[in-house]
Enzyme design. Structure first.
Site, PDB file in Angstrom:
ATOM      1  N   ASN A  10       0.873  -1.176   0.000  1.00  0.00           N
ATOM      2  CA  ASN A  10       0.000   0.000   0.000  1.00  0.00           C
ATOM      3  C   ASN A  10       0.907   1.222   0.000  1.00  0.00           C
ATOM      4  O   ASN A  10       1.492   1.572   1.025  1.00  0.00           O
ATOM      5  CB  ASN A  10      -0.898  -0.015   1.259  1.00  0.00           C
ATOM      6  CG  ASN A  10      -1.735   1.249   1.352  1.00  0.00           C
ATOM      7  OD1 ASN A  10      -1.796   2.041   0.415  1.00  0.00           O
ATOM      8  ND2 ASN A  10      -2.377   1.456   2.492  1.00  0.00           N
ATOM      9  N   LYS A  12       0.086   4.240  -0.341  1.00  0.00           N
ATOM     10  CA  LYS A  12      -0.572   5.452   0.181  1.00  0.00           C
ATOM     11  C   LYS A  12      -0.325   6.612  -0.796  1.00  0.00           C
ATOM     12  O   LYS A  12      -0.287   6.377  -1.997  1.00  0.00           O
ATOM     13  CB  LYS A  12      -0.083   5.743   1.605  1.00  0.00           C
ATOM     14  CG  LYS A  12      -0.176   4.489   2.490  1.00  0.00           C
ATOM     15  CD  LYS A  12       0.110   4.730   3.925  1.00  0.00           C
ATOM     16  CE  LYS A  12      -0.021   3.400   4.678  1.00  0.00           C
ATOM     17  NZ  LYS A  12       0.134   3.518   6.111  1.00  0.00           N
ATOM     18  N   HIS A  95      -9.305   1.248   5.049  1.00  0.00           N
ATOM     19  CA  HIS A  95      -8.032   1.547   5.706  1.00  0.00           C
ATOM     20  C   HIS A  95      -8.249   2.561   6.833  1.00  0.00           C
ATOM     21  O   HIS A  95      -9.053   3.471   6.709  1.00  0.00           O
ATOM     22  CB  HIS A  95      -7.021   2.081   4.689  1.00  0.00           C
ATOM     23  CG  HIS A  95      -5.630   2.069   5.232  1.00  0.00           C
ATOM     24  ND1 HIS A  95      -5.166   3.050   6.084  1.00  0.00           N
ATOM     25  CD2 HIS A  95      -4.621   1.177   5.090  1.00  0.00           C
ATOM     26  CE1 HIS A  95      -3.921   2.745   6.427  1.00  0.00           C
ATOM     27  NE2 HIS A  95      -3.569   1.620   5.834  1.00  0.00           N
ATOM     28  N   GLU A  97      -6.598   5.006   7.771  1.00  0.00           N
ATOM     29  CA  GLU A  97      -6.395   6.412   7.405  1.00  0.00           C
ATOM     30  C   GLU A  97      -7.634   6.982   6.733  1.00  0.00           C
ATOM     31  O   GLU A  97      -7.946   8.155   6.872  1.00  0.00           O
ATOM     32  CB  GLU A  97      -5.151   6.537   6.503  1.00  0.00           C
ATOM     33  CG  GLU A  97      -3.874   6.347   7.307  1.00  0.00           C
ATOM     34  CD  GLU A  97      -2.725   5.720   6.543  1.00  0.00           C
ATOM     35  OE1 GLU A  97      -2.765   5.694   5.298  1.00  0.00           O
ATOM     36  OE2 GLU A  97      -1.777   5.240   7.199  1.00  0.00           O
ATOM     37  N   GLU A 165      -4.869  -4.607  10.750  1.00  0.00           N
ATOM     38  CA  GLU A 165      -3.850  -3.576  10.919  1.00  0.00           C
ATOM     39  C   GLU A 165      -4.114  -2.799  12.207  1.00  0.00           C
ATOM     40  O   GLU A 165      -4.894  -1.840  12.208  1.00  0.00           O
ATOM     41  CB  GLU A 165      -3.894  -2.596   9.743  1.00  0.00           C
ATOM     42  CG  GLU A 165      -3.594  -3.211   8.395  1.00  0.00           C
ATOM     43  CD  GLU A 165      -3.059  -2.180   7.413  1.00  0.00           C
ATOM     44  OE1 GLU A 165      -1.965  -2.409   6.903  1.00  0.00           O
ATOM     45  OE2 GLU A 165      -3.722  -1.150   7.171  1.00  0.00           O
ATOM     46  N   GLY A 171       2.915   2.724  10.689  1.00  0.00           N
ATOM     47  CA  GLY A 171       3.857   3.821  10.510  1.00  0.00           C
ATOM     48  C   GLY A 171       4.601   4.211  11.784  1.00  0.00           C
ATOM     49  O   GLY A 171       5.247   5.250  11.839  1.00  0.00           O
ATOM     50  N   SER A 211       3.833  -1.670  10.243  1.00  0.00           N
ATOM     51  CA  SER A 211       5.295  -1.700  10.410  1.00  0.00           C
ATOM     52  C   SER A 211       5.946  -3.024  10.027  1.00  0.00           C
ATOM     53  O   SER A 211       6.943  -3.439  10.632  1.00  0.00           O
ATOM     54  CB  SER A 211       5.682  -1.307  11.848  1.00  0.00           C
ATOM     55  OG  SER A 211       5.293   0.014  12.116  1.00  0.00           O
TER      56      SER A 211
END
Ligand code: 13P
Length: 247
Positions: A10, A12, A95, A97, A165, A171, A211
């Site tokens: 991904n 992003k 996701h 985000e 996730e 991240g 991560s």
């Protein structure tokens, strides 16, 4: 029971078209020999067209990072599943985000999954808890709620992979330990058995994200219920990502 390992990148909001082309040209050579892993790259929308041409005769699949749930219409700035279908095979939905910055709810994600499946796109459905939720022992409640609502009225999982996730691991460099991840993956598989049946649950791919890098991937992928990885930061360099695909 045969669950083919799925390793997805991904990207992003990273990489121009030029950077995408350079990545793919290098990456293709690095993973030529990999046969038993399904590799998916999800670049930004702007890179999909060029990527689809470059990946045509390769063993790398292409995915988008989002879709709208309508096929067309007055939705300025949005991209429909019909449009994505021309270019890609997969779409990442739900996701964290998108949930956090674009207010996507389980209900909206459910509509998007249905639209994706209707258009024969394969879905990578992301779910996961925040640190606060984990620390107050709400992980399983949150996961159960996300899965039940995102998959509402969807009666098969053939074209859906679930990406667990944990938000605190995205991240941050803080990966869930293989045991921690396995515990949640096992819970997800048991939940799928309850919601569907044993066969669907045994065949569903549940991948881990947060991560993941070339150092920790092996230990994670060794776990019984971890069927692959959704990789953010470590998927941006061809060498690093190829090492993850090679584990
Ligand atoms: P990182 O691998 O950068 O933590 O991102 C994970 C992720 O969000 C993949 O979807």
């Amino acid at each position: 029971m045969t669950r083919k390992t799925l390793i997805a990148a991904n990207w992003k909001m990273n990489k121009t078209i030029k950077e995408t082309v350079s990545f793919i040209n290098d990456f293709k050579n690095l993973i030529k020999k990999i046969k038993n892993v399904e590799i998916v790259i999800c670049p930004p929308f702007t890179s999909l067209n060029e990527s689809s041409k470059l990946l045509k005769s390769s063993n790398i699949r292409l995915g988008a990072q989002n879709i709208h749930y309508e096929n067309k219409g007055a939705f300025t700035g949005e991209i429909s599943p019909v449009m994505i279908k021309e270019l890609a095979e997969y779409v990442v939905l739900g996701h964290s985000e998108r949930r956090q910055y674009f207010n996507e709810t389980n209900q909206l994600i459910n509509k998007k999954i249905k639209a994706a499946l209707k258009n024969k796109l394969k879905v990578i459905l992301c779910i996961g808890e925040t640190l606060q939720q984990r620390e107050s022992n709400k992980t399983t409640d949150i996961i159960e709620n996300q899965i039940k609502n995102c998959l509402k009225d969807i009666n098969e999982m053939k074209n859906i992979a679930i990406a667990y996730e944990p938000i605190w691991a995205i991240g941050t460099g803080k990966t869930a330990s293989p045991e921690q991840a396995e515990e949640t993956h096992k819970f997800i598989r048991q939940l799928l058995k309850k919601l569907y049946n044993e066969n669907i649950s045994n065949n569903a791919r549940i991948i881990y994200g947060g991560s993941v890098n070339e150092k920790n991937a092996k230990a994670l992928l060794k776990m019984k219920n971890i069927d692959g990885a959704l990789v953010g930061g470590a998927s941006l360099e061809p060498e690093t990502f190829s090492k993850i695909c090679n584990v």
